[in-house]
Design a protein around this motif. Structure first.
Motif: not given
Lengths: 504, 579
Positions: A28-48, A492-499
């Motif tokens: 699957k695309p990167l953003w669908m992958l399990p976390p692997g290249c996160e540089i910042l962990l996301g919250p427990a619940e996605a922000a609005d 170095g391209n970043i992507l916002l994800v609800n990780v």
């Protein structure tokens, strides 16, 4: 943290095994992958909602090919490339779910994801990909942007083998899938009749794009997740000439910057997390006199790592480090075909700029503070007696004509256009420019560089000896703590994800 | 040269010369005062410039003191500069730039004891450069201030700099601070547009004026552009200031040269001269016009007098010198008038005398001729008388003998009379229509006179006479009648009628009446005498000629008059026959 590292390792091993089997991975695309290249962990619940600051101007007409860091940040969320290179320097599926080498690497066949859709729901076809790339090639020629990525990647032709099958023919053989296709220049978009923004297939889709001149934002681009999830709603704000620190106070959640004052400020604020991105750019000194001397077989030095480190530490008022070799330009012989052919009829190195009787200029982009700092340091060293200063001595040895006996070396900031124009003809003494440390396609980047400074071609395949690397730099991302997750790719391209912490 | 021209020239010289002299004096006085005032003003401006320079120097000194105090209190600086803490190195390198901006300086560098630049505000990245001579030379200047050539990434610049030092730990540091000296700095000193402040230093010159490049860029040091003040300027003052030649590492001298443009002063002077010329020219033109008018006014009466005088002739003494002027010209005119009157009287007397002389001569001649003619006749008669006494019987014989003598004498006398008659033009006597003559006279006189001419003419009145003479008579009488009116309202009436005459021969009566001033009885008695006149300009021969002409026409003339009411001249002429 340990879980994420473990998962990352498992993912990498899995990929390696699959690659070893010779079959292209179907993932699957990167953003669908399990976390692997996160540089910042996301919250427990996605922000609005998330607000991202764009410090440069963005133009819908440029999409999907970014021309500045802000466009790169935005377009990366909206448009996809066939392949992605993750933070571990591994190629992963993007729009294409699989690919195979044919004709001994002269042709690569890509099969698009079945579920790849534009924002309007229409499937992404091979035709769409081909037309998107051809438009990019036309635009490059129209804009006279020098050698375009299309030909820089060495693409010879395209052939549609089916709705989801695209055959890409290259001028030369590629043993591995060409990483050039992961560059934003090869992002896929389809013109939209209803909007200035072309349709993309990325993880986010544009919902609204408003232009106004009140408040901090000149333009507000609201995007929603394109697949399934409804949150977060991301607002990209193209900000006016505001102090970036004020933006942080004004509700910005994500910002990418190189400004050391902003980074320092964000670091001092607990509600923000500052994450450095990969060292993605190197500042180099180009000098016509050096090329001329090298052309005639002269021996010239370069600056030592120690000097480079001191430059990064003292001269540069930003996040920099001493240049760390090797770089892609150090070994191109086996990879790049006909480097010199990039410029069929290259001019000789002009003599005038480094004539000792004239005032000599070291040019830099006036909007680049790091280039300015480096240029000024070079000027200061040029006026310093080399017998008492090792730094001055090293510089004088690396750049012929740069010595305390010579009159008039000055640093001058010019516009980007003036810089490119002078660089093309070598009409000034020296230049401070930044080049990517991780270009998707080093050969294409080399050809691009030679096309920009044609006099470099006098050195043929050894043009890289003309480069005097000075410092490496990187961007920093500032994000509101615990509000959003971020993934970075190799470039170095970043992507916002609800990780999620658990890697959901 | 005419009197008028002489008058004109004299007046002009008398007016213009003093005027020009006065104007020149005033102009010179004004110019001198203006120049003196201008120079005083320039002096005061130069004093202000000196004061400004001192203030700039003082400002640098104040900023230095502030920086020195701040840096001494700055722990981070201490750690970086004294302890050489690497983590504070960037702070140290940025320190001078921040301090420079805060204090408004253009140049700031902090050096260690060895002269190494550890922080530079105007050239941030020239750290570690050695410049030990700069603070030393600065300290050696008389007032601790000097011009220095500061390096910069783009181009070096001149700065007015001072130095200070401080102790930190066991190390001594020097701060060199300064203000940029460029065209704007000099222009600020100059303040006024007419002043230019130029900085002349070894290797170049800066100026506050516009005589640099079109872009107003300062001259780069090293360019040999030293030159004197522009021709249209004058150097008001030169203020010397030490100059540190960093290349040679020695002190030289630079000068702030204050020049003031003479163009404005010259323009002012030129303006004064122009207005002076305009004023003099206007005054001159006015004087010329006035003098011309005066000269004309003075000379015109004289010219007229001269003209009148030139027309005086014995035959023409009717020139009128009457004037109402009371000045000398009036007196002269009256004198000339009196002289003319006397001349007129003299001419009358002369004419009278001539006439008398002529008459006397004629009379003598006639007397002589008559005597000549009568003498033989008398002798014959004496002979006859004597013979009649003595021998009357011989009378017939002697008479017959002497008859030829008598006849000869009588013939001589007849011839004499004939000769004398030829002296008088013989009039042509023929039938003459009096009414016709009257109408012609009236017609002619109506054209030249405003007096009402009334006519009352009878039926044909014809006389035998000379129409010319008759016309002369009527013209004289009618003119006299008109003159008697003396321009007062009135009329002149001419009438003709037939009256009975002797031997049943009718006579034509011509009456010329006027409502003029009339005559007294005494005047009536003399009116027909030769040379008798009541007019100022009269010859006195008019009516005597009229009388003679009337008598030649076998007529008679008499006058009836009453003083204040008018006169009537009545002429009776024998008619030639009735219609």
């Amino acid at each position: 943290m340990r879980v994420s590292v473990l998962l990352r390792t498992i993912g990498a091993v899995t990929l390696a095994v699959l690659a070893a089997c010779g079959k292209p991975p179907v993932t699957k695309p990167l953003w669908m992958l399990p976390p692997g290249c996160e540089i910042l962990l996301g919250p427990a619940e996605a922000a609005d909602s998330i607000t991202v600051a764009l410090l440069d101007a963005v133009e819908p007409e440029h999409a999907p090919r970014a021309r500045n860091a802000s466009e790169q940040l935005l377009f990366h969320h909206l448009y996809e490339t066939l392949i992605i290179v993750n933070c571990l320097d591994k190629v992963q599926p993007g729009l294409a779910e699989s690919w195979r080498r044919e004709e001994r690497g002269r042709c690569w066949t890509f099969e698009l994801r079945e579920d790849a859709r534009f924002w309007d729901g229409t499937p992404v076809t091979a035709h769409d990909v081909a037309r998107s790339w051809e438009r990019a090639a036309d635009e490059s020629m129209t804009l006279n942007a020098g050698i375009d990525s299309y030909s820089a990647a060495g693409i010879d032709s395209l052939a549609v083998g089916g709705d989801r099958v695209l055959n890409v023919y290259f001028k030369h053989m590629h043993r591995k899938v060409p990483r050039a296709l992961s560059a934003s220049a090869f992002a896929v978009a389809k013109p939209s009749w209803a909007s200035r923004w072309p349709l993309g297939s990325g993880p986010y889709r544009i919902v609204t794009s408003e232009r106004r001149f009140a408040g901090i934002a000149k333009r507000t681009i609201t995007v929603h997740p394109a697949y399934g999830a409804e949150r977060p709603v991301v607002r990209f704000l193209e900000t006016s000439m505001y102090d970036a620190r004020d933006l942080l106070e004004g509700g910005i959640d994500v910002m990418i910057t190189t400004d050391p004052a902003v980074i320092e400020y964000a670091t001092s604020r607990p509600q923000f997390t500052t994450v450095p991105l990969p060292w993605d750019r190197a500042y180099v000194l180009l000098s016509t006199s050096r090329v001329e001397k090298l052309r005639w077989g002269g021996k010239l030095g370069t600056i030592s790592p120690d000097l480079s480190e001191r430059l990064a530490r003292d001269a540069v008022r930003g996040d920099a480090r001493g240049y760390r070799p090797p770089s892609w330009w150090d070994d191109l012989h086996n990879e790049c075909y006909e480097l010199s052919a990039a410029v069929s009829d290259f001019p000789p190195v002009p003599e005038g700029p480094y004539s000792l009787s004239d005032l000599r200029r070291i040019l830099y982009d006036s909007n680049d503070p790091i280039a300015r700092d480096l240029a000024e340091r070079i000027v200061a060293l040029a006026a310093t007696d080399p017998t008492v200063s090792p730094e001055a001595r090293a510089i004088a040895f690396a750049v012929p004509g740069l010595g305390s006996d010579a009159p008039g070396v000055i640093a001058e900031g010019v516009t980007e256009g003036e810089l490119l124009s002078s660089l093309l003809n070598g009409s000034d003494f020296a230049y401070i420019i930044s080049i990517p440390r991780r270009p998707p396609d080093p050969c294409a980047e080399a050809r691009k560089l030679i096309s920009s400074a044609q006099w470099l071609a006098n050195l043929g395949d050894d043009f890289s000896k003309a480069l005097i690397p000075l410092v490496d730099t990187r961007l920093h991302v500032i994000a509101a703590s615990g509000k959003i997750g971020l993934i970075a790719d190799w470039y170095g391209n970043i992507l916002l994800v609800n990780v999620m912490p658990q890697g959901r | 040269m005419t009197f008028r021209t002489r008058l004109l020239v004299t007046f002009l010289l008398a007016v213009l010369l003093p005027l020009i002299a006065l104007a020149l004096f005033v102009r010179d006085e004004m110019t001198d005062r203006l120049t003196a005032q201008y120079e005083r003003r320039v002096e005061s401006l130069v004093a202000v410039i000196e004061e400004d320079l001192a203030q700039e120097s003082e400002a640098i000194s104040t900023s230095l003191a502030v920086i020195r105090k701040a840096v001494v209190d700055d722990n981070r600086f201490r750690r970086a500069a004294v302890d050489r803490a690497q983590e504070e190195r960037r702070y140290l390198l940025d320190y001078a730039g921040n301090a420079m901006q805060l204090t408004g300086l253009s140049m700031l560098q902090i050096q260690d004891e060895a002269g190494r630049i550890i922080s530079s505000g105007h050239f941030r990245n020239e750290y570690d450069r050695m410049e030990p001579e700069l603070p030393t030379l600065l300290a050696s200047t008389p007032e601790g201030i000097a011009l220095v050539q500061a390096r910069a990434p783009d181009a070096p610049f001149l700065a007015l700099a001072r130095a200070d030092s401080f102790q930190m730990g066991n190390k001594r540091f020097t701060i060199v601070a300064g203000l940029r000296v460029e065209r704007r700095f000099l222009a600020r000193l100059a303040r006024e547009a007419e002043l230019t402040v130029a900085l002349v230093y070894p290797g170049g010159m800066l100026t506050s004026g516009m005589d640099r490049s079109e872009s107003g860029d300062d001259v780069q040091p090293g360019v040999e552009t030293l030159r004197d003040a522009a021709p249209a300027s004058a150097i008001a003052r030169e203020l010397s200031v030490p100059f540190i030649d960093s290349k040679r590492g020695e002190l030289a001298l630079a000068q702030f040269r204050v020049t003031h443009r003479l163009t404005e002063l010259e323009a002012l002077r030129g303006s004064i001269d122009r207005w002076f010329l305009v004023a003099v020219a206007a005054a001159g033109i006015l004087a010329v016009m006035l003098v011309g008018w005066l000269a004309s006014r003075i000379s015109r009466p004289l010219v007229e007098l001269a003209d009148k005088t030139s027309r005086i002739d014995l035959d023409r003494l009717d020139i009128d010198f009457e004037t109402r002027r009371k000045d000398e010209i009036g007196s002269l005119s009256r004198l000339l008038g009196a002289m003319t009157e006397r001349l007129r009287a003299s001419a009358v007397r002369i004419k009278d005398a001539e006439r008398r002389a002529t008459l006397g001569e004629l009379a003598r001649q006639v007397n002589h001729d008559i005597k000549n003619g009568l003498t033989p006749i008398r002798n014959v008669f004496r002979h006859l008388i004597e013979l009649a006494r003595s021998n009357p019987k011989q009378l017939p014989d002697v008479f017959e003998e002497r008859q030829s003598t008598l006849d000869s004498s009588i013939s001589y006398l007849e011839d004499l009379a004939s000769n004398y008659a030829r002296l008088y033009p013989r009039s042509e006597n023929r039938p003459c229509d009096v009414n016709d003559v009257v109408q012609r006279v009236a017609t002619d006189l109506r054209g030249s006179s405003q007096v009402d001419l009334l006519m009352n003419l009878s039926n044909k009145a014809v006389v035998l006479g000379d129409p010319v003479s008759l016309r002369r008579v009527l013209e004289n009488l009618v003119n006299n009648a008109i003159d008697s009116l003396e321009s007062r309202p009135g009329n002149v009436a001419i009438s003709t009628e037939l009256v009975a005459g002797e031997a049943d021969r009718p006579r034509v009566r011509i009456t010329v009446a006027d409502t003029g001033i009339g005559m007294s009885a005494d005047q009536q008695a003399k009116v027909f005498d030769d040379f008798y006149t009541t007019k100022d300009n009269g010859s006195g021969l008019g009516l005597s000629i009229v009388r003679r002409l009337v008598m030649d026409l076998d007529g008679s003339i008499h006058v009836e008059s009453e003083e204040g009411k008018g006169s009537r001249f009545i002429i009776d002429l024998p008619g030639a026959g009735t219609a």
